[in-house]
Design an enzyme around this catalytic site. Structure first.
Site, PDB file in Angstrom:
ATOM      1  N   TYR A 212       6.383  -9.990   6.843  1.00 17.90           N
ATOM      2  CA  TYR A 212       6.264  -8.547   6.997  1.00 17.90           C
ATOM      3  C   TYR A 212       6.847  -8.140   8.348  1.00 17.90           C
ATOM      4  CZ  TYR A 212       3.208  -7.871   2.951  1.00 17.90           C
ATOM      5  OH  TYR A 212       2.705  -7.793   1.673  1.00 17.90           O
TER       6      TYR A 212
ATOM      7  N   ASP B  81       0.817  -1.209   0.000  1.00 18.38           N
ATOM      8  CA  ASP B  81       0.000   0.000   0.000  1.00 18.38           C
ATOM      9  C   ASP B  81       0.852   1.262   0.000  1.00 18.38           C
ATOM     10  OD1 ASP B  81      -2.307  -1.538   0.073  1.00 18.38           O
ATOM     11  OD2 ASP B  81      -2.435  -1.491   2.258  1.00 18.38           O
TER      12      ASP B  81
END
Length: 255
Positions: A110, A52
């Site tokens: 992540y 994003d």
């Protein structure tokens, strides 16, 4: 024709995410523009997944088909002279024609970074979420462990998700703390620490919602034991807020 695979690192601060969008500034746009200048070809790249706006990547994986005769060993230096300074190709190799960066990915890791010190680090301000008040990291770590395994992660998924299934498997979840030595003798408080999540896939905003929920637990707004109840509720309203994007980095992709 050849299928080339690249490992790409980028600072996502100035971009509207990885995936190309109409009239938007994205990582994919910049890489494809550089490839066009380098090869004279119109190349469409495939990535291991999208990130994003303002999210970073240590090792994003991409692949693309090209007829360019440029030797593999020359690609990295050549494309890095064209790319913006905040996007760097770290490694290039030729892969079988059937290799697909997204479909072939087995797991992703992540990392969400929180600076829990009283004062922010001016040099890391774009890659760390600064939280100057006290966080109980031990309680956050305790809560994190219940997410390991195969679960329905609807509670930790944006309501904008269009995925048919919210079932994902988290293989590893941990918090790693950095050693903190403050030459000015400021209170260290929670210090700088990293939340690592490794799984077979992640839903829209999933890591950031998990991070936001853990922050509420660290603040004492939620109890660590509530994490299991939040997960089992399968309801977004039970979890905490979506943590700021700039603390998140796509750390590793495994094949």
């Amino acid at each position: 024709m050849r299928n080339l695979c690249m490992v790409v690192s980028y600072d996502g601060t100035s971009y509207h995410g990885f995936q190309s969008q109409p009239q938007k500034n994205t990582i994919q746009d910049k890489i494809e523009e550089a490839l066009a200048l380098l090869t004279g070809e119109k190349i469409l790249i495939v990535s291991s997944g999208r990130t994003d706006a303002r999210v970073h990547a240590r090792a994003q994986i991409i692949n693309f088909i090209t007829g360019s005769p440029i030797p593999v060993r020359s690609w990295g230096l050549a494309i890095n002279t064209i790319l913006p300074h905040d996007i760097v190709v770290l490694h290039v190799k030729e892969v079988p024609m059937e290799f697909h960066a997204r479909k072939g990915a087995k797991s992703k890791t992540y990392r969400y970074t929180i600076n829990g010190n009283r004062f922010a680090d001016v040099f890391q301000r774009f890659t760390q979420f600064h939280h100057p008040t006290y966080l109980n990291v031990d309680e956050m770590e305790k809560a994190l462990h219940c997410l390991i395994g195969k679960h329905d992660f609807t509670s930790f998924c944006s309501r904008k998700s269009v995925k048919e299934s919210h079932i994902r498997t988290i293989n590893e979840a941990k918090i790693v703390r950095e050693q903190q030595i403050d030459p000015f003798q400021n209170p260290v408080q929670a210090g700088v620490f990293h939340i690592y999540l490794t799984g077979n896939g992640f839903l829209y905003n999933m890591v950031r919602i998990i991070a936001g929920t853990l922050i509420e637990i660290g603040e004492g707004k939620k109890d660590a034991n509530e994490m299991k109840r939040i997960l089992e509720a399968e309801d977004r309203s039970y979890a905490g807020p979506t943590a700021d994007a700039h603390g998140l980095t796509l750390w590793e992709v495994s094949y």
